[in-house]
Design a protein around this motif. Structure first.
Motif, PDB file in Angstrom:
ATOM      1  N   GLU A  32       0.579  -0.967   0.155  1.00 59.17           N
ATOM      2  CA  GLU A  32       0.140   0.072  -0.017  1.00 59.17           C
ATOM      3  C   GLU A  32       0.623   0.835  -0.150  1.00 59.17           C
ATOM      4  N   LEU A  33       0.339   2.120  -1.020  1.00 57.67           N
ATOM      5  CA  LEU A  33       1.367   3.988  -0.802  1.00 57.67           C
ATOM      6  C   LEU A  33       0.297   4.500  -1.127  1.00 57.67           C
ATOM      7  N   GLY A  34       0.671   5.771  -0.737  1.00 56.24           N
ATOM      8  CA  GLY A  34      -1.011   6.439  -0.138  1.00 56.24           C
ATOM      9  C   GLY A  34      -1.520   6.282  -1.473  1.00 56.24           C
ATOM     10  N   ASP A  35      -1.355   6.542  -2.859  1.00 60.20           N
ATOM     11  CA  ASP A  35      -3.084   6.666  -3.051  1.00 60.20           C
ATOM     12  C   ASP A  35      -3.498   5.680  -4.294  1.00 60.20           C
ATOM     13  N   ARG A  36      -2.652   4.567  -4.247  1.00 58.17           N
ATOM     14  CA  ARG A  36      -2.247   2.959  -4.439  1.00 58.17           C
ATOM     15  C   ARG A  36      -2.043   1.852  -4.115  1.00 58.17           C
ATOM     16  N   TRP A  37      -2.237   0.866  -4.017  1.00 56.39           N
ATOM     17  CA  TRP A  37      -2.403  -0.508  -4.135  1.00 56.39           C
ATOM     18  C   TRP A  37      -1.518  -1.277  -5.095  1.00 56.39           C
ATOM     19  N   LEU A  38      -0.053  -1.761  -5.187  1.00 55.43           N
ATOM     20  CA  LEU A  38       0.904  -2.845  -5.979  1.00 55.43           C
ATOM     21  C   LEU A  38       0.652  -3.846  -5.555  1.00 55.43           C
ATOM     22  N   ILE A  39       0.229  -4.969  -6.544  1.00 54.67           N
ATOM     23  CA  ILE A  39      -0.330  -5.853  -6.814  1.00 54.67           C
ATOM     24  C   ILE A  39       0.762  -6.825  -7.082  1.00 54.67           C
ATOM     25  N   ARG A  40       1.346  -7.266  -6.398  1.00 55.19           N
ATOM     26  CA  ARG A  40       3.098  -8.300  -7.366  1.00 55.19           C
ATOM     27  C   ARG A  40       1.874  -9.118  -7.695  1.00 55.19           C
TER      28      ARG A  40
ATOM     29  N   PHE B   6      -6.086   1.853  -8.191  1.00 52.07           N
ATOM     30  CA  PHE B   6      -5.873   3.084  -7.257  1.00 52.07           C
ATOM     31  C   PHE B   6      -6.894   2.998  -6.650  1.00 52.07           C
ATOM     32  N   LYS B   7      -7.189   3.795  -5.988  1.00 51.47           N
ATOM     33  CA  LYS B   7      -7.716   3.989  -4.412  1.00 51.47           C
ATOM     34  C   LYS B   7      -9.068   4.436  -4.781  1.00 51.47           C
ATOM     35  N   SER B   8      -8.856   5.637  -5.939  1.00 57.86           N
ATOM     36  CA  SER B   8      -9.724   6.118  -6.311  1.00 57.86           C
ATOM     37  C   SER B   8     -10.767   4.925  -7.888  1.00 57.86           C
ATOM     38  N   GLY B   9     -10.227   4.110  -7.849  1.00 59.38           N
ATOM     39  CA  GLY B   9     -10.928   3.225  -8.019  1.00 59.38           C
ATOM     40  C   GLY B   9     -10.701   2.825  -9.509  1.00 59.38           C
ATOM     41  N   ALA B  10      -9.353   3.256 -10.069  1.00 60.06           N
ATOM     42  CA  ALA B  10      -8.839   3.375 -11.382  1.00 60.06           C
ATOM     43  C   ALA B  10      -7.603   2.241 -11.284  1.00 60.06           C
TER      44      ALA B  10
ATOM     45  N   LEU C 196      -4.598  -2.683 -19.932  1.00 55.56           N
ATOM     46  CA  LEU C 196      -5.620  -2.517 -19.801  1.00 55.56           C
ATOM     47  C   LEU C 196      -6.024  -1.708 -18.583  1.00 55.56           C
ATOM     48  N   ASN C 197      -6.575  -0.739 -19.162  1.00 55.99           N
ATOM     49  CA  ASN C 197      -7.364   0.572 -17.930  1.00 55.99           C
ATOM     50  C   ASN C 197      -8.540   0.224 -17.371  1.00 55.99           C
ATOM     51  N   VAL C 198      -8.917   0.047 -16.145  1.00 53.52           N
ATOM     52  CA  VAL C 198     -10.138   0.494 -16.047  1.00 53.52           C
ATOM     53  C   VAL C 198     -10.517   1.916 -14.836  1.00 53.52           C
ATOM     54  N   GLY C 199     -11.664   2.736 -15.688  1.00 58.24           N
ATOM     55  CA  GLY C 199     -12.151   4.019 -14.977  1.00 58.24           C
ATOM     56  C   GLY C 199     -12.896   3.534 -13.253  1.00 58.24           C
ATOM     57  N   GLY C 200     -12.324   3.758 -12.411  1.00 57.10           N
ATOM     58  CA  GLY C 200     -13.765   3.161 -11.686  1.00 57.10           C
ATOM     59  C   GLY C 200     -14.708   4.665 -11.088  1.00 57.10           C
ATOM     60  N   ALA C 201     -14.286   5.612 -11.572  1.00 54.46           N
ATOM     61  CA  ALA C 201     -15.348   7.063 -11.020  1.00 54.46           C
ATOM     62  C   ALA C 201     -16.221   6.376 -12.415  1.00 54.46           C
TER      63      ALA C 201
END
Length: 130
Positions: free
Chosen positions: A4-12, A78-82, A93-98
């Motif tokens: 976990e970083l400030g605005d995101r999660w890095l998934i290994r 990303f914590k924003s939902g992306a 591959l990009n998903v825009g959660g907003a």
């Protein structure tokens, strides 16, 4: 498995191969090795190269099948939902959660579950994982 970083999660998931891609009018499902599954209901953008690069071409129709056999180079939720996944084929591959109507989840049973809906996302750590 998750950092976990400030605005995101890095998934290994680096090196994790894509086993199958199933696309219907309503949803997209990408199955990876190690029981990892990505499910998206709503818009998802697959491009050859970064989506923000000049001249980035969107992949449509049966082109999604090109992911089968590729491996993950990077997975960032990303914590924003992306969500952004980069593959060994050069596809992004990009998903825009907003975006209205978009719901997505990326999960490895017993280890983690990331999910998003308009307005944000959540990460649930279920176990230690790899």
């Amino acid at each position: 498995m998750i950092e976990e970083l400030g605005d995101r999660w890095l998934i290994r998931l680096r090196g994790n191969p894509v086993l199958a891609v199933r696309r219907t009018e309503a949803a997209l499902s990408v199955t990876f090795a190690d029981e990892v599954v990505l499910t998206i209901a709503g818009p998802a953008l697959l491009t050859e190269g970064p989506a923000t690069a000049p001249g980035a071409a969107a992949v449509t129709g049966d082109g999604w099948g090109r992911l089968v056999g590729s491996t993950v180079l990077s997975a960032v939720a990303f914590k924003s939902g992306a969500l952004r996944l980069v593959f060994s084929t050069g596809h992004h591959l990009n998903v825009g959660g907003a975006e209205p109507g978009t719901e997505a989840s990326l999960q490895k049973p017993g280890v983690f579950c990331w999910s998003c809906r308009p307005g944000g996302s959540a990460m649930e750590i279920l176990g230690a994982g790899d």
